[in-house]
Scaffold this active site. Structure first.
Site, PDB file in Angstrom:
ATOM      1  CD  GLU A  86      -2.977  -1.119   2.267  1.00 41.82           C
ATOM      2  OE1 GLU A  86      -2.574  -0.657   3.348  1.00 41.82           O
ATOM      3  OE2 GLU A  86      -4.091  -1.642   2.121  1.00 41.82           O
ATOM      4  CD  GLU A 117       4.503 -21.247  11.421  1.00 42.76           C
ATOM      5  OE1 GLU A 117       4.583 -21.425  12.646  1.00 42.76           O
ATOM      6  OE2 GLU A 117       3.585 -20.611  10.874  1.00 42.76           O
TER       7      GLU A 117
END
Length: 299
Positions: A86, A117
């Site tokens: 953004e 992960e």
């Protein structure tokens, strides 16, 4: 290999306020969630000085030609990608300046790859692919504060001499040990036990908002409280841009439209042209020599 016992983590505790949530009405469930969410900003307030350190590192890295790299797994990784993605449309910066990486790569953004992960080495590979260097800042994000992928990222960042920061929602987080600027926002037990996309995720989003927004303000991407480097890529943003010019400079709507066109749709340039009564070339030169519009006006 990290120990498998996670029951000691703040984020894994049982919330005593929501023990009977499955027996409540819809409105009562919403009230419980809302009450728990209301505690998050207060938890962040306690660690603002720690967040300040991350912002200062981010600003220093960018001024040296470096980048801010968010890295995490699952929800934490997605939030980093969201914040980074953004920045270009909001502040007119290169997509390179803020970047988000997550365990499992781009596919994991849409479909969970939770096993990714657990690797201490995959993060190094991901950082090598973007040519991590000493001018960069790596921000490791993990609600539990123990994610191996994030630990591996911070270890590699240290190895290449990059600055490091971390955002966790557990006290005494392991990732804090590898960060020059560790942040631990203690949001406590979740509404649903272990569902760290909730309060912990909200805290991470708020902290990331603070980091990127404050860094952009320091970089001169904001004048007063306007996004003067916004990229007018659609009709809404074009309208916002001309309105911004008009509001800040006090010119007529027609003049604002003319300045918008003359500045080649660069709101920041148009504002300097109007406030300093200069042409396009001079306005660009002034902005090259000064980081903020306020710096120009205060001289």
């Amino acid at each position: 290999m990290l120990d498998e016992n996670i029951t000691y983590l703040d984020t894994e505790q049982r919330n005593q306020n929501t023990k009977n949530i499955d027996q409540l009405s819809t409105l009562e469930v919403l009230e419980k969630i809302n009450a728990e969410d209301a505690t998050v900003p207060l938890a962040i307030k306690k660690v603002l000085p720690a967040i300040e350190k991350i912002v200062n590192l981010a600003y220093a890295s960018i001024k040296e030609g470096g980048r801010v790299i968010y890295i995490g797994a699952g929800t934490s990784g997605r939030l980093g990608i969201l914040d980074a993605s953004e920045c270009p449309p909001t502040y007119g910066v290169s997509p390179e300046m803020f970047q988000g990486l997550m365990a499992g790569g781009k596919d994991a953004i849409f479909k969970a790859k939770e096993g990714a992960e657990d690797s201490l080495t995959l993060a190094q590979k991901d950082l090598e692919e973007i040519h991590l260097n000493k001018n960069d800042l790596v921000v490791g994000i993990a609600a539990s504060g123990r994610t191996p992928y994030v630990i591996g990222a911070l270890q590699y960042a240290k190895k290449v001499g990059a600055s490091t920061a971390s955002i966790a929602c557990s006290s005494n987080a392991r990732i804090s040990q590898y960060a020059d600027a560790p942040v631990e926002v203690i949001t406590g037990a979740e509404v649903i036990c272990g569902s760290t996309r909730m309060k912990a995720g909200t805290a991470q989003k708020l902290v990331l908002n603070m980091i990127s927004t404050t860094t952009m303000i320091k970089l001169g991407k904001v004048y007063q409280n306007y996004m003067v480097d916004v990229q007018p890529t659609n009709e809404k943003l074009k309208s916002r841009s001309t309105h911004m010019i008009q509001e800040i400079t006090g010119v007529s709507d027609e003049k604002a439209q003319a300045l918008y066109k003359e500045s080649h749709a660069h709101v920041k340039v148009a504002i300097v042209m109007a406030l300093c009564h200069v042409n396009l070339e001079t306005a660009n030169k002034l902005l090259e020599e000064n980081e903020k519009i306020s710096d120009i006006l205060n001289k």
